[in-house]
Structure formats: structure tokens, C-alpha cells
Enzyme design. Structure first.
Site, PDB file in Angstrom:
ATOM      1  N   ASP A  64       0.885  -1.156   0.000  1.00 53.09           N
ATOM      2  CA  ASP A  64       0.000   0.000   0.000  1.00 53.09           C
ATOM      3  C   ASP A  64       0.930   1.215   0.000  1.00 53.09           C
ATOM      4  O   ASP A  64       1.631   1.458   0.990  1.00 53.09           O
ATOM      5  CB  ASP A  64      -0.889  -0.020   1.253  1.00 53.09           C
ATOM      6  N   TYR A 157      -8.957  15.662  -6.727  1.00 47.83           N
ATOM      7  CA  TYR A 157      -8.223  14.819  -7.692  1.00 47.83           C
ATOM      8  C   TYR A 157      -7.355  15.719  -8.568  1.00 47.83           C
ATOM      9  O   TYR A 157      -6.178  15.425  -8.803  1.00 47.83           O
ATOM     10  CB  TYR A 157      -9.189  13.978  -8.535  1.00 47.83           C
ATOM     11  N   LEU A 189      -9.186  10.290 -20.907  1.00 45.41           N
ATOM     12  CA  LEU A 189     -10.047   9.136 -20.583  1.00 45.41           C
ATOM     13  C   LEU A 189      -9.483   7.804 -21.073  1.00 45.41           C
ATOM     14  O   LEU A 189      -9.253   7.620 -22.269  1.00 45.41           O
ATOM     15  CB  LEU A 189     -11.429   9.345 -21.199  1.00 45.41           C
ATOM     16  N   THR A 192     -10.439   1.760 -17.706  1.00 41.64           N
ATOM     17  CA  THR A 192      -9.803   0.819 -16.770  1.00 41.64           C
ATOM     18  C   THR A 192     -10.791   0.653 -15.607  1.00 41.64           C
ATOM     19  O   THR A 192     -11.965   0.991 -15.765  1.00 41.64           O
ATOM     20  CB  THR A 192      -8.477   1.391 -16.227  1.00 41.64           C
ATOM     21  N   PHE A 194     -10.612   2.565 -13.177  1.00 40.77           N
ATOM     22  CA  PHE A 194     -10.527   3.902 -12.584  1.00 40.77           C
ATOM     23  C   PHE A 194     -11.896   4.469 -12.187  1.00 40.77           C
ATOM     24  O   PHE A 194     -12.087   4.946 -11.066  1.00 40.77           O
ATOM     25  CB  PHE A 194      -9.833   4.835 -13.584  1.00 40.77           C
TER      26      PHE A 194
HETATM   27  P1  NDP Z   1      -7.058   1.152 -12.123  1.00 36.68           P
HETATM   28  O1  NDP Z   1      -8.051   1.383 -11.030  1.00 36.68           O
HETATM   29  O2  NDP Z   1      -7.389   0.159 -13.164  1.00 36.68           O
HETATM   30  O3  NDP Z   1      -5.617   0.800 -11.492  1.00 36.68           O
HETATM   31  C1  NDP Z   1      -5.128   1.487 -10.375  1.00 36.68           C
HETATM   32  C2  NDP Z   1      -3.975   0.703  -9.779  1.00 36.68           C
HETATM   33  O4  NDP Z   1      -3.453   1.442  -8.668  1.00 36.68           O
HETATM   34  C3  NDP Z   1      -4.406  -0.655  -9.283  1.00 36.68           C
HETATM   35  O5  NDP Z   1      -3.441  -1.615  -9.623  1.00 36.68           O
HETATM   36  C4  NDP Z   1      -4.449  -0.486  -7.768  1.00 36.68           C
HETATM   37  O6  NDP Z   1      -4.112  -1.721  -7.136  1.00 36.68           O
HETATM   38  C5  NDP Z   1      -3.353   0.541  -7.565  1.00 36.68           C
HETATM   39  N1  NDP Z   1      -3.485   1.271  -6.297  1.00 36.68           N
HETATM   40  C6  NDP Z   1      -4.497   2.107  -5.915  1.00 36.68           C
HETATM   41  N2  NDP Z   1      -4.275   2.529  -4.664  1.00 36.68           N
HETATM   42  C7  NDP Z   1      -3.113   1.955  -4.244  1.00 36.68           C
HETATM   43  C8  NDP Z   1      -2.375   1.978  -3.039  1.00 36.68           C
HETATM   44  N3  NDP Z   1      -2.782   2.701  -1.971  1.00 36.68           N
HETATM   45  N4  NDP Z   1      -1.226   1.278  -2.967  1.00 36.68           N
HETATM   46  C9  NDP Z   1      -0.806   0.544  -4.023  1.00 36.68           C
HETATM   47  N5  NDP Z   1      -1.460   0.467  -5.180  1.00 36.68           N
HETATM   48  C10 NDP Z   1      -2.613   1.157  -5.285  1.00 36.68           C
HETATM   49  O7  NDP Z   1      -6.837   2.595 -12.788  1.00 36.68           O
HETATM   50  P2  NDP Z   1      -5.817   3.121 -13.901  1.00 36.68           P
HETATM   51  O8  NDP Z   1      -4.973   2.053 -14.428  1.00 36.68           O
HETATM   52  O9  NDP Z   1      -6.612   3.933 -14.828  1.00 36.68           O
HETATM   53  O10 NDP Z   1      -4.962   4.134 -13.003  1.00 36.68           O
HETATM   54  C11 NDP Z   1      -3.551   4.152 -12.977  1.00 36.68           C
HETATM   55  C12 NDP Z   1      -3.066   5.599 -12.885  1.00 36.68           C
HETATM   56  O11 NDP Z   1      -3.499   6.300 -14.041  1.00 36.68           O
HETATM   57  C13 NDP Z   1      -3.595   6.403 -11.705  1.00 36.68           C
HETATM   58  O12 NDP Z   1      -2.530   7.169 -11.179  1.00 36.68           O
HETATM   59  C14 NDP Z   1      -4.646   7.313 -12.321  1.00 36.68           C
HETATM   60  O13 NDP Z   1      -4.826   8.500 -11.608  1.00 36.68           O
HETATM   61  C15 NDP Z   1      -4.015   7.559 -13.683  1.00 36.68           C
HETATM   62  N6  NDP Z   1      -4.909   8.012 -14.733  1.00 36.68           N
HETATM   63  C16 NDP Z   1      -6.011   7.281 -15.105  1.00 36.68           C
HETATM   64  C17 NDP Z   1      -6.839   7.745 -16.119  1.00 36.68           C
HETATM   65  C18 NDP Z   1      -8.072   7.028 -16.533  1.00 36.68           C
HETATM   66  O14 NDP Z   1      -8.954   7.640 -17.183  1.00 36.68           O
HETATM   67  N7  NDP Z   1      -8.219   5.750 -16.258  1.00 36.68           N
HETATM   68  C19 NDP Z   1      -6.518   8.972 -16.848  1.00 36.68           C
HETATM   69  C20 NDP Z   1      -5.326   9.652 -16.379  1.00 36.68           C
HETATM   70  C21 NDP Z   1      -4.562   9.169 -15.377  1.00 36.68           C
HETATM   71  P3  NDP Z   1      -4.736  -2.311  -5.789  1.00 36.68           P
HETATM   72  O15 NDP Z   1      -6.139  -1.825  -5.681  1.00 36.68           O
HETATM   73  O16 NDP Z   1      -4.618  -3.799  -5.977  1.00 36.68           O
HETATM   74  O17 NDP Z   1      -3.852  -1.792  -4.703  1.00 36.68           O
HETATM   75  C1  8X3 Z   2      -8.297  10.654 -15.164  1.00 37.19           C
HETATM   76  C2  8X3 Z   2      -8.856  11.457 -16.280  1.00 37.19           C
HETATM   77  O1  8X3 Z   2     -10.525  13.309 -16.865  1.00 37.19           O
HETATM   78  O2  8X3 Z   2     -11.252  11.593 -15.307  1.00 37.19           O
HETATM   79  O3  8X3 Z   2      -7.135  11.225 -14.629  1.00 37.19           O
HETATM   80  O4  8X3 Z   2      -9.687  13.254 -14.617  1.00 37.19           O
HETATM   81  S1  8X3 Z   2     -10.143  12.451 -15.723  1.00 37.19           S
END
Ligand code: NDP
Ligand code: 8X3
Length: 259
Positions: A64, A157, A189, A192, A194
Site C-alpha cells: 500500500d 483529484y 479518458l 480501466t 478507474f
Molecule cells: P485502475 O483502477 O485500473 O488501477 C489502479 C492501480 O493502482 C491498481 O493496480 C491499484 O491496485 C493501484 N493502487 C491504488 N491505490 C493503491 C495503493 N494505496 N497502494 C498501491 N497500489 C494502489 O486505474 P488506472 O490504471 O486507470 O490508473 C492508474 C493511474 O493512471 C492512476 O494514477 C490514475 O490517476 C491515472 N490516470 C487514469 C486515467 C483514466 O482515465 N483511467 C486517466 C489519467 C490518469 P490495488 O487496488 O490492488 O492496490
Molecule cells: C483521469 C482522467 O478526466 O477523469 O485522470 O480526470 S479524468
């Protein structure tokens, strides 16, 4: 070109989405992969897939990133053959809620700031001195378009991802004079988990985020990370802002159907 073959790549948040795709892409490049997140079973099944498909070494550990002592312990206590991390992808992160400040949940705020800002800092602090000592390394920070443009109800965020933008720039300045490279990849966007996480498990609401448009895929982001990491050693890709063709800012999305 920089080759990652037989080099050690650490990807945080590799149990899902971008982190998972990035682990697969770097394994395909012949890198040895360190994967971590909180969900152990997912890490184990990904590790198995990487070993059998790409014949690379994989080491998993649950982490974590909000837990500073655990970060120090896990990274400081890596087996000797896994210590020399050449590429760190600071990917673990999340959004919680989409509320006005006046209605915001303070637990959501804590979780975003603790994960996206403090977690990224803790992991970087644990990895970077080794890179400097070995004169080899690259940090890729996963930011967001949310770190370039504020959008309504994005508030905390947005603030967490603006912090990533600032930290990315600050790291590059602090590392000037070393060979360590620093890159931020800042997507719009991407479909995932997310949005499911953002809406606390409401899958219907999460699905609507991508309705009628074609989002980026996690593989699109992984490709970009691999591209940045494989540039020649004298080339530092500072920031890549990338959005789907159907998006031109966080709030301007072209949809073929109304959500
Ligand atoms: P997901 O939710 O699919 O993946 C997020 C990952 O982060 C998971 O593997 C989760 O694993 C891990 N995670 C979350 N909290 C913790 C923690 N406290 N400790 C360790 N691991 C953690 O989302 P995305 O792949 O989309 O997100 C990855 C990154 O991309 C993030 O930083 C997000 O802000 C960024 N992002 C995403 C966008 C989108 O639209 N999807 C756009 C722009 C940026 P677990 O829960 O097993 O710990
Ligand atoms: C994730 C993209 O537009 O939802 O970082 O903030 S948005």
C-alpha cells in the site's frame, strides 16, 4: 535506443489497468519485472502470465503506497538481485468521488492525496538514491490531463495530479547533472477500473463515463511509457499529454450517443 532487456523495472499499481498493461509491455521488451499493489492474487496471476509468455523474471510484493514504513521496508528489503531498479513507473493512483468541495467526503480527499501524492513521493524517495549511486535510472510519473486543467467537481483529484505535474518538473530540476531521466505521461479518458473505483463500485455510472466515445486503452499508455523509456540516453521526454481523438479537454468529449 535504450534497451530494457534484463533490466529491472518497478511498476506500482500493477494489479489493474495501466500498471498491468505496462508490466506486460516491458516483459515483452525482455525486462525483469517488479510488480506491486494491494491485491496479491492478481499480482500472482500476472506474474505467472509474464513468466510463461515472455520468459522473464518477475518478483511480486503487496504494497500500500500510502504506508511509508511499508514502502521503506519493501523496497529497502528487496532481494539483492532485485535491488538495481533502472525504471520506476509511479502509476498507483486513484480518484474517489466527483463532488463539490462543499459536499466532498474528507475520507476521499485523504485517500487521493495519500495515494497520488504522498505514495508517489515515498516510493520515489526509496528508489532514487540507488539510481543516482549507479548513475542509471528513469522515473515515469503517471499524471493526468487532470493535472493540467481543472474541471468541475474534480477539485481534490485535480489538486493531486497538479501536484504530480509539479513534482515531475521538480524531480527533473533536482536531478539535473545526473543521468537520471524523468517523464510524466498525462492521459485523458482511459477505460480501466478507474471510474469504478472513483464511483465506489457503481459500475453503471462508471460505464457512462465512456458511453458513445472511444476511450484510450491501457495498452495505449503502456506503449507511450515504453517509447519514452527506450529513447536514447541523451533524450528526456518531459511530458506527454495524450487524449482520445474523441476528447479535447477533460470537459469536451465527443459522444455519438447521449450518456
Ligand atoms: P485502475 O483502477 O485500473 O488501477 C489502479 C492501480 O493502482 C491498481 O493496480 C491499484 O491496485 C493501484 N493502487 C491504488 N491505490 C493503491 C495503493 N494505496 N497502494 C498501491 N497500489 C494502489 O486505474 P488506472 O490504471 O486507470 O490508473 C492508474 C493511474 O493512471 C492512476 O494514477 C490514475 O490517476 C491515472 N490516470 C487514469 C486515467 C483514466 O482515465 N483511467 C486517466 C489519467 C490518469 P490495488 O487496488 O490492488 O492496490
Ligand atoms: C483521469 C482522467 O478526466 O477523469 O485522470 O480526470 S479524468
Amino acid at each position: 535506443m535504450t534497451s530494457l532487456r534484463n533490466k529491472i523495472v518497478l511498476i506500482t499499481g500493477s494489479s489493474s489497468g495501466i500498471g498491468r498493461s505496462t508490466a506486460i509491455r516491458f516483459a515483452a521488451e525482455g525486462a525483469n519485472i517488479l510488480i506491486c499493489a494491494r491485491r496479491e492474487e492478481r499480482l500472482e496471476s500476472l506474474a505467472q502470465e509474464l513468466r510463461t509468455t515472455h520468459n522473464v523474471k518477475v518478483h511480486t510484493f503487496t504494497l500500500d503506497v500510502r504506508d511509508r514504513a511499508a514502502v521503506e521496508r519493501s523496497i529497502g528489503g528487496l532481494p539483492a538481485e532485485w535491488k538495481d531498479i533502472v525504471l520506476l513507473v509511479n502509476n498507483a493512483g486513484l480518484s474517489r468521488g466527483l463532488d463539490t468541495i462543499q459536499e466532498g467526503k474528507t475520507d476521499d480527499w485523504d485517500e487521493m492525496i495519500d495515494t497520488n501524492v504522498k505514495g508517489l513521493l515515498y516510493v520515489t524517495r526509496a528508489v532514487l538514491p540507488g539510481m543516482i549511486a549507479r548513475s542509471e535510472g528513469h522515473i515515469v510519473n503517471i499524471g493526468s490531463v487532470a493535472g493540467h486543467w481543472v474541471y468541475p467537481k474534480g477539485n481534490v483529484y485535480n489538486a493531486s495530479k497538479f501536484a504530480v505535474t509539479a513534482l515531475n518538473e521538480g524531480m527533473k530540476m533536482d536531478l539535473l547533472g545526473t543521468p537520471i531521466r524523468v517523464t510524466s505521461v498525462d492521459p485523458g479518458l482511459i477505460e480501466t477500473e478507474f471510474s469504478i473505483v472513483r464511483f465506489h463500485g457503481d459500475e453503471e455510472r462508471a460505464k457512462n463515463v465512456y458511453k458513445g466515445m472511444t476511450p484510450l486503452s491501457p495498452d495505449d499508455i503502456a506503449d507511450t511509457i515504453v517509447w519514452a523509456a527506450t529513447r536514447p540516453a541523451h533524450v528526456n521526454i518531459s511530458t506527454v499529454v495524450m487524449m482520445p481523438t474523441d476528447q479535447s479537454s477533460p470537459t469536451l468529449v465527443h459522444r455519438r450517443t447521449t450518456p
